[in-house]
Write a protein that holds these residues in place. Sequence first.
Motif, PDB file in Angstrom:
ATOM      1  N   THR A   1     -40.552  42.267-100.637  1.00 11.85           N
ATOM      2  CA  THR A   1     -41.888  42.533-100.261  1.00 11.85           C
ATOM      3  C   THR A   1     -42.749  41.346-100.262  1.00 11.85           C
ATOM      4  N   LEU A   2     -42.997  40.580-101.362  1.00 10.43           N
ATOM      5  CA  LEU A   2     -43.884  39.645-101.430  1.00 10.43           C
ATOM      6  C   LEU A   2     -43.324  38.507-100.624  1.00 10.43           C
ATOM      7  N   GLY A   3     -41.936  38.186-100.515  1.00 12.21           N
ATOM      8  CA  GLY A   3     -41.603  37.037 -99.665  1.00 12.21           C
ATOM      9  C   GLY A   3     -41.984  37.339 -98.328  1.00 12.21           C
ATOM     10  N   SER A   4     -41.634  38.557 -97.720  1.00 11.18           N
ATOM     11  CA  SER A   4     -41.821  38.689 -96.429  1.00 11.18           C
ATOM     12  C   SER A   4     -43.271  38.679 -96.335  1.00 11.18           C
ATOM     13  N   ILE A   5     -44.102  39.300 -96.887  1.00 11.90           N
ATOM     14  CA  ILE A   5     -45.438  39.350 -96.558  1.00 11.90           C
ATOM     15  C   ILE A   5     -46.213  37.840 -96.708  1.00 11.90           C
ATOM     16  N   MET A   6     -45.654  37.074 -97.517  1.00  9.60           N
ATOM     17  CA  MET A   6     -46.363  35.588 -97.446  1.00  9.60           C
ATOM     18  C   MET A   6     -45.726  35.053 -96.277  1.00  9.60           C
ATOM     19  N   ILE A   7     -44.535  34.951 -95.958  1.00  8.44           N
ATOM     20  CA  ILE A   7     -44.139  34.225 -94.884  1.00  8.44           C
ATOM     21  C   ILE A   7     -44.742  34.744 -93.711  1.00  8.44           C
ATOM     22  N   TYR A   8     -45.068  36.064 -93.366  1.00 10.86           N
ATOM     23  CA  TYR A   8     -45.663  36.324 -92.185  1.00 10.86           C
ATOM     24  C   TYR A   8     -46.980  36.015 -92.345  1.00 10.86           C
ATOM     25  N   SER A   9     -47.820  35.807 -93.520  1.00 11.30           N
ATOM     26  CA  SER A   9     -48.957  35.714 -93.612  1.00 11.30           C
ATOM     27  C   SER A   9     -49.322  34.171 -93.108  1.00 11.30           C
ATOM     28  N   LEU A  10     -48.511  33.225 -93.582  1.00 15.56           N
ATOM     29  CA  LEU A  10     -48.485  31.703 -93.409  1.00 15.56           C
ATOM     30  C   LEU A  10     -48.319  31.580 -92.078  1.00 15.56           C
ATOM     31  N   LEU A  11     -47.326  32.506 -91.378  1.00 18.75           N
ATOM     32  CA  LEU A  11     -47.250  31.995 -89.961  1.00 18.75           C
ATOM     33  C   LEU A  11     -48.066  32.808 -88.957  1.00 18.75           C
ATOM     34  N   ALA A  12     -48.772  33.707 -89.440  1.00 13.62           N
ATOM     35  CA  ALA A  12     -49.620  34.820 -88.562  1.00 13.62           C
ATOM     36  C   ALA A  12     -50.713  33.668 -87.903  1.00 13.62           C
ATOM     37  N   LYS A  13     -51.223  34.191 -86.428  1.00 13.92           N
ATOM     38  CA  LYS A  13     -52.144  33.438 -85.764  1.00 13.92           C
ATOM     39  C   LYS A  13     -53.428  33.746 -86.699  1.00 13.92           C
ATOM     40  N   LYS A  14     -54.170  32.442 -86.757  1.00 15.15           N
ATOM     41  CA  LYS A  14     -55.568  32.151 -87.564  1.00 15.15           C
ATOM     42  C   LYS A  14     -56.517  33.254 -86.529  1.00 15.15           C
ATOM     43  N   LYS A  15     -56.278  33.154 -85.397  1.00 14.90           N
ATOM     44  CA  LYS A  15     -57.316  34.216 -84.561  1.00 14.90           C
ATOM     45  C   LYS A  15     -56.957  35.459 -84.484  1.00 14.90           C
ATOM     46  N   GLY A  16     -55.742  35.893 -85.014  1.00 10.41           N
ATOM     47  CA  GLY A  16     -55.466  37.322 -84.888  1.00 10.41           C
ATOM     48  C   GLY A  16     -56.066  38.210 -85.640  1.00 10.41           C
ATOM     49  N   GLN A  17     -56.227  39.492 -84.950  1.00 14.44           N
ATOM     50  CA  GLN A  17     -57.098  40.460 -85.596  1.00 14.44           C
ATOM     51  C   GLN A  17     -56.589  40.796 -87.083  1.00 14.44           C
ATOM     52  N   TRP A  18     -57.444  40.886 -87.979  1.00 14.12           N
ATOM     53  CA  TRP A  18     -57.111  41.434 -89.520  1.00 14.12           C
ATOM     54  C   TRP A  18     -56.256  42.654 -89.371  1.00 14.12           C
ATOM     55  N   PRO A  19     -56.668  43.756 -88.795  1.00 13.18           N
ATOM     56  CA  PRO A  19     -56.161  45.025 -88.765  1.00 13.18           C
ATOM     57  C   PRO A  19     -54.717  45.104 -88.113  1.00 13.18           C
ATOM     58  N   ARG A  20     -54.495  44.328 -87.084  1.00 15.55           N
ATOM     59  CA  ARG A  20     -53.372  44.387 -86.243  1.00 15.55           C
ATOM     60  C   ARG A  20     -52.420  43.651 -87.109  1.00 15.55           C
ATOM     61  N   GLN A  21     -52.823  42.608 -87.828  1.00 17.27           N
ATOM     62  CA  GLN A  21     -51.845  41.958 -88.828  1.00 17.27           C
ATOM     63  C   GLN A  21     -51.438  42.795 -89.953  1.00 17.27           C
ATOM     64  N   MET A  22     -52.437  43.428 -90.444  1.00 14.80           N
ATOM     65  CA  MET A  22     -52.039  44.329 -91.414  1.00 14.80           C
ATOM     66  C   MET A  22     -51.090  45.410 -91.111  1.00 14.80           C
ATOM     67  N   VAL A  23     -50.805  45.804 -89.950  1.00 15.70           N
ATOM     68  CA  VAL A  23     -49.893  46.478 -89.590  1.00 15.70           C
ATOM     69  C   VAL A  23     -48.483  46.332 -90.090  1.00 15.70           C
ATOM     70  N   TRP A  24     -48.157  44.840 -89.775  1.00 14.28           N
ATOM     71  CA  TRP A  24     -46.935  44.290 -90.082  1.00 14.28           C
ATOM     72  C   TRP A  24     -46.747  44.299 -91.679  1.00 14.28           C
ATOM     73  N   VAL A  25     -47.715  43.735 -92.288  1.00 12.76           N
ATOM     74  CA  VAL A  25     -47.536  43.785 -93.618  1.00 12.76           C
ATOM     75  C   VAL A  25     -47.456  44.961 -94.588  1.00 12.76           C
TER      76      VAL A  25
END
Length: 444
Positions: free
Chosen positions: A331-355
């Motif tokens: 869980t921690l690994g997948s969330i950290m990897i996604y968070s570091l690769l996610a687009k800087k300007k991506g909307q926060w709630p849309r990215q929350m869906v994946w974490v």
Amino acid sequence: MPRQHNYWLNLGFILSAALTIYLGYFVPREATLPLIAGYTLFFGSVVLIIKKLEPGEEDLAYYWGMLLRLLLIASIPKLSDDVYRFIWDGRLLTALEDPYKHLPNYFLNRGVEGVDAGLYEKLNSKEYFSIYPPLNQLVFFIGALFSPQSVFWSIVVMRIVLLVFDWGNLKLIQRLLAHYKLPKHYGLLYVLNPLVVLEFSGNLHFEVILIFFLLQAIWHYEKGRLHISAIFFGLSVATKFIPLIALPLLLRKLGVKKTVIYGLIVTGTLAVTFLPLINTAHVWAIWESLQLYYQKFEFNGSFYYLARWYGFETEGHNIIAKSGKWMMYATLGSIMIYSLLAKKKGQWPRQMVWVWLFYLLFATTVHPWYVLPLLALSVFSRFRFPLVWSYLIFLTYINYSGGQYVDRLDVVIVEYGLLALIIVAELLGLKGDKLIFNSTLTDK
């Protein structure tokens, strides 16, 4: 009012109301056939409403969603017995007793009003110290304060409190959709959702408060009020720790310095709400109960169930002590990897869906109401797999068929197999909105 000439829309409204009453008042969780059949019809009626709704009628559907919740005002929870611990803790608080200090059996025959053998036998957590945080305990206290002798009226009072928060959720969803320039009807995926109606209004699960504070945090974040956003985020975490998984997403959006400040405000807010637990014995008692919970309970896991199967095949027994740690690291690994690769300007709630999805996929226990924060966040995205999951996960109530709990792996396989197919299809370009909404809405 619904258009008289639209027979199907009117039918959807009538069916959704009738099935809310039927499932909320008359069908226990062990009655598998009427429960699943009724929920399927309820879900179908909501899809029918959303499909037949035309531009300008969205407000009517929002009000209808609130009406469905109000229809359950006098119901006793049918799908969960957690409410009796809520009432137990609340009655202890009104008697100025500490619900964290002792196991429930300690308080029997101690003269606490309403804390008796009858209520004790209804508890599903007799062997645990209370694990509910102080914000939840405040609602329990309010429920008991207004009705110290009545289970029914305690339930009604707590339900009113949760309804106020859910009304706030409906307004915040509309506000955020307008901010993101998204169609108003996207919010109906949450507002009319049968799982939301039955689990929040019907069974009094406190994720509804988590969602309210989380949406407030998102709103103030979007408005650039980071300090206020962090306070609301902290209140969301104070309801349940899970929102912490969304914090790493801020690293790329705010940078390290601002994210650290944001996190410190969250921590400070959390510390203030947990002041009632300042007693070290309280902390250890709750920690002991939480450890016991995570070591003992397994329900509707996906990858965790695969790890459990591997343990039985290789070691001949349940390796939850090992596999639980594996899931935590995954869980921690997948969330950290996604968070570091996610687009800087991506909307926060849309990215929350994946974490949030990563968290649920690696969890050892996934009750139906656990997916509802994911559903609420998904209305701000193009992905509709959380909507499908809100139907599929209800099938896990089959486990309680006949009153005897049985872990049905066939249900888990169907649930996660279909969920995986939907996720892959959407990633490959399937447009769920075309299938769900009226073409006059999607073409706007």
